[in-house]
Design an enzyme around this catalytic site. Structure first.
Site, PDB file in Angstrom:
ATOM      1  N   LYS A  82      51.732  26.766  -2.020  1.00  0.00           N
ATOM      2  CA  LYS A  82      50.759  25.798  -2.550  1.00  0.00           C
ATOM      3  C   LYS A  82      49.664  26.630  -3.192  1.00  0.00           C
ATOM      4  O   LYS A  82      48.796  27.173  -2.514  1.00  0.00           O
ATOM      5  CB  LYS A  82      50.203  24.937  -1.413  1.00  0.00           C
ATOM      6  CG  LYS A  82      49.732  23.557  -1.808  1.00  0.00           C
ATOM      7  CD  LYS A  82      48.572  23.532  -2.786  1.00  0.00           C
ATOM      8  CE  LYS A  82      47.239  23.798  -2.147  1.00  0.00           C
ATOM      9  NZ  LYS A  82      46.155  23.987  -3.154  1.00  0.00           N
ATOM     10  N   GLY A  90      41.915  31.769   2.507  1.00  0.00           N
ATOM     11  CA  GLY A  90      40.883  30.892   1.970  1.00  0.00           C
ATOM     12  C   GLY A  90      39.655  30.961   2.855  1.00  0.00           C
ATOM     13  O   GLY A  90      39.416  31.965   3.534  1.00  0.00           O
ATOM     14  N   SER A  91      38.907  29.892   2.871  1.00  0.00           N
ATOM     15  CA  SER A  91      37.630  29.901   3.591  1.00  0.00           C
ATOM     16  C   SER A  91      37.853  29.635   5.089  1.00  0.00           C
ATOM     17  O   SER A  91      38.844  29.013   5.475  1.00  0.00           O
ATOM     18  CB  SER A  91      36.730  28.809   3.015  1.00  0.00           C
ATOM     19  OG  SER A  91      37.364  27.557   3.175  1.00  0.00           O
ATOM     20  N   GLU A 103      43.918  34.545   6.710  1.00  0.00           N
ATOM     21  CA  GLU A 103      43.090  35.569   6.051  1.00  0.00           C
ATOM     22  C   GLU A 103      41.879  34.850   5.501  1.00  0.00           C
ATOM     23  O   GLU A 103      41.957  34.196   4.467  1.00  0.00           O
ATOM     24  CB  GLU A 103      43.865  36.214   4.901  1.00  0.00           C
ATOM     25  CG  GLU A 103      45.151  36.872   5.308  1.00  0.00           C
ATOM     26  CD  GLU A 103      44.921  38.186   6.009  1.00  0.00           C
ATOM     27  OE1 GLU A 103      43.763  38.627   6.118  1.00  0.00           O
ATOM     28  OE2 GLU A 103      45.904  38.770   6.462  1.00  0.00           O
ATOM     29  N   CYS A 136      37.392  38.680  -0.813  1.00  0.00           N
ATOM     30  CA  CYS A 136      37.163  38.464   0.613  1.00  0.00           C
ATOM     31  C   CYS A 136      36.556  39.708   1.263  1.00  0.00           C
ATOM     32  O   CYS A 136      35.757  39.608   2.172  1.00  0.00           O
ATOM     33  CB  CYS A 136      38.460  38.078   1.294  1.00  0.00           C
ATOM     34  SG  CYS A 136      39.787  39.204   0.917  1.00  0.00           S
ATOM     35  N   GLU A 141      28.941  34.155   3.905  1.00  0.00           N
ATOM     36  CA  GLU A 141      29.662  34.699   2.761  1.00  0.00           C
ATOM     37  C   GLU A 141      29.235  33.964   1.491  1.00  0.00           C
ATOM     38  O   GLU A 141      29.323  32.745   1.417  1.00  0.00           O
ATOM     39  CB  GLU A 141      31.161  34.527   2.975  1.00  0.00           C
ATOM     40  CG  GLU A 141      31.958  35.178   1.879  1.00  0.00           C
ATOM     41  CD  GLU A 141      33.441  35.023   2.100  1.00  0.00           C
ATOM     42  OE1 GLU A 141      33.871  33.894   2.427  1.00  0.00           O
ATOM     43  OE2 GLU A 141      34.158  36.016   1.948  1.00  0.00           O
TER      44      GLU A 141
END
Ligand code: NAD
Length: 493
Positions: free
Chosen positions: A191, A244-245, A266, A300, A397
């Site tokens: 996705k 992602g977040s 991650e 990241c 972040e």
């Protein structure tokens, strides 16, 4: 020479529909979404979104491939050959892929040409080599009711893997998920990010060309809360690999927990770059600037907390200010450009909000702080000095080109500051003292520590973090083993 018009033509001509059971869907889509160029703010193409029915069909075709089809019967060496063929096709089209990624993500054209694509190709080749080398162990035991036993372990594919990728480096991060899972024999359903799905559709085209059996790789474009959620909640998915977040990672973990399905997560980072007084300051400043401004800071592992020994603080801050001033934001296809645009207006507003917070909480703005005078979702390379580790810009972040500089007095304080974070993904140390380098590398909590440079992006090196940065490792042996189930077999002799 990268050309915007060529990349735009490619974007327009791509089959922009879900890729399921070895082909792009052709029927009318119930929903679609626009893909917007972050530099010109124009629509590049409109992509059909995978709905619930499409997700069901993708999962069913993945299971057919694994349980009944050619894919499940294929031995590791044959899977390795397919992965090599795929890598070769990717290499043959690397420049088109790279330019399409620049267009879609808004990053300088040179970056995917020298980083993302070579990394993705190397990752497919690396795991092509692993595909026939996954073995178990023969383990002696004390036997069973006086009879000898033969016990051994085998590694089997974990099942259908859902891979969910973010928009900052979709090809490279996609390869980190797709290559090890396919090498292990798992069908993969990718996705891609709704903000930058184009290169993932191109990957689907290559999978068909390389000859992967139907169902081995599906690509489902769609938005996170719709397609993404439907996929991770699908009971037919056996493992989720997500980048992602932390906020979305949490939702993914909850969905996966319903079936006790494993995840590799991650997530983000607030990585320290620690500059000791004995560092080569010129080299450290170059590296620190790269660590926060590369890919517009949408990395990241971005080194967004810059910890500097007080003895060299003023000199180092001056060096960083000069390097920030030398950054050239602009069109990714202009060869003068060294920094591109942020991905979308939401991300731009988020970064500008953190810059306002930096001001409000009392950090000293020494570079940037606003938007360059041009269209597109650009923000200037920005540095805050004299910050405290308690400030929001040191804790959360930003995912943009905003560095927060904090002074420290001694090694103890450097370690305390570095580890005083909700994240633990990466760290860089700048020192010429070998003992200090090793001692600090042990003590700093991070999944990857690099000294006097950035960790080379190399598929042999495991990658991942802990705390809010997630769990599990991609790449290396750990990356393929994470797509396997370890089975123990005992035969009573
Ligand atoms: P995001 O979490 O919003 O989206 C990531 C992916 O998840 C996208 O494909 C999105 O469509 C999908 N998604 C969103 N909601 C979902 C849901 N409910 N269920 C399933 N999938 C869903 O992150 P983003 O905005 O795309 O990327 C920025 C964030 O990603 C930053 O916080 C950054 O730190 C992090 N990131 C981490 C790494 C890493 O390797 N650790 C790499 C890149 C980005």
């Amino acid at each position: 020479m990268p050309q915007r018009s060529v990349a735009e033509d490619l974007a327009r001509d791509l089959p922009a529909t879900p890729f399921v059971a070895g082909r792009f869907e052709s029927g009318p889509a119930s929903q679609s979404f626009d893909v917007v160029d972050p530099v010109t703010e124009k629509v590049l193409t409109t992509v059909a979104e995978a709905d619930g029915d499409t997700v069901d069909r993708a999962v069913a075709s993945a299971h057919r491939a694994l349980d009944e089809g050619e894919w499940g019967r294929m031995d590791g060496a044959a899977r390795g050959e397919l992965l090599h063929a795929f890598a070769q096709l990717l290499q043959d089209r690397a420049e088109s892929f790279a330019d399409l990624e620049s267009l879609d993500v808004g990053k300088p054209a040179i970056e995917p040409r020298v980083i993302d694509l070579p990394q993705a190709i190397a990752t497919f080749r690396h795991y092509a080599g692993w595909a026939d080398k996954l073995t178990g162990h023969s383990i002696p035991t004390s036997g069973y009711q006086g009879r000898a036993t033969l016990s051994y372990t085998v590694r089997q594919p974990i099942g259908v893997v859902a891979a969910i990728t973010p928009w900052n480096s979709p090809t490279m991060i996609g390869s980190w998920k797709i290559a090890p899972a396919l090498a292990a024999g798992c069908p993969v359903i990718l996705k891609p990010p709704e903000d930058a799905p184009l290169t993932s559709l191109l990957l689907a085209q290559l999978a068909a060309q390389a000859g992967f059996p139907a169902g081995a790789l599906s690509v489902l474009p769609g938005r996170g809360p719709t397609t993404g959620r439907l996929l991770v909640e699908h009971p037919g998915v056996d493992k989720v690999s997500f980048t992602g977040s932390p906020q979305t990672g949490y939702q993914v973990a909850i969905a996966a927990a319903k079936g006790f399905r494993p995840t590799t997560l991650e997530l983000g980072g607030k990585s320290p770059q620690i500059v000791f007084a004995d560092a080569d300051l010129a080299a450290a400043a170059q590296g620190v600037a790269l660590g926060i401004f590369a890919n517009q800071g949408e990395v990241c592992a971005a080194g967004s907390r810059i910890l500097v020994a007080r003895a060299v603080y003023d000199e180092f801050v001056d060096r960083l200010i000069q390097l920030a001033a030398a950054v050239v934001p602009g069109d990714p296809f202009d060869p003068e450009t060294t920094m591109g645009a942020l991905i979308n207006p939401r991300q731009l507003e988020r970064v500008l909000r953190y810059i306002r917070l930096g001001h409000d909480e009392g950090a000293r703005l020494v570079a940037g702080g606003g938007r360059p005078d041009r269209p597109g979702y650009f923000v200037q390379p920005t540095l805050f000095a004299d910050a405290a580790n308690s400030m929001t810009i040191a804790r959360e972040e930003v995912f943009g080109p905003v560095g927060t500089i904090i002074a420290f007095d001694d090694d103890e304080q450097a370690v305390t500051l570095a580890n005083d974070s909700d994240y633990a993904l990466a760290a860089t140390l700048w020192t010429t003292d070998l003992s200090r380098a090793h001692a600090m590398a042990r003590r700093v909590r991070a999944g990857a520590v690099a000294v006097n440079g950035w960790s080379p992006l190399d598929p042999r090196l495991p990658w991942g973090g802990s705390k809010l940065s997630g769990h599990g490792r991609e790449l290396g042996l750990a990356g393929i083993e994470a797509n396997t189930e370890l089975k123990t077999v005992t035969i009573v002799l």
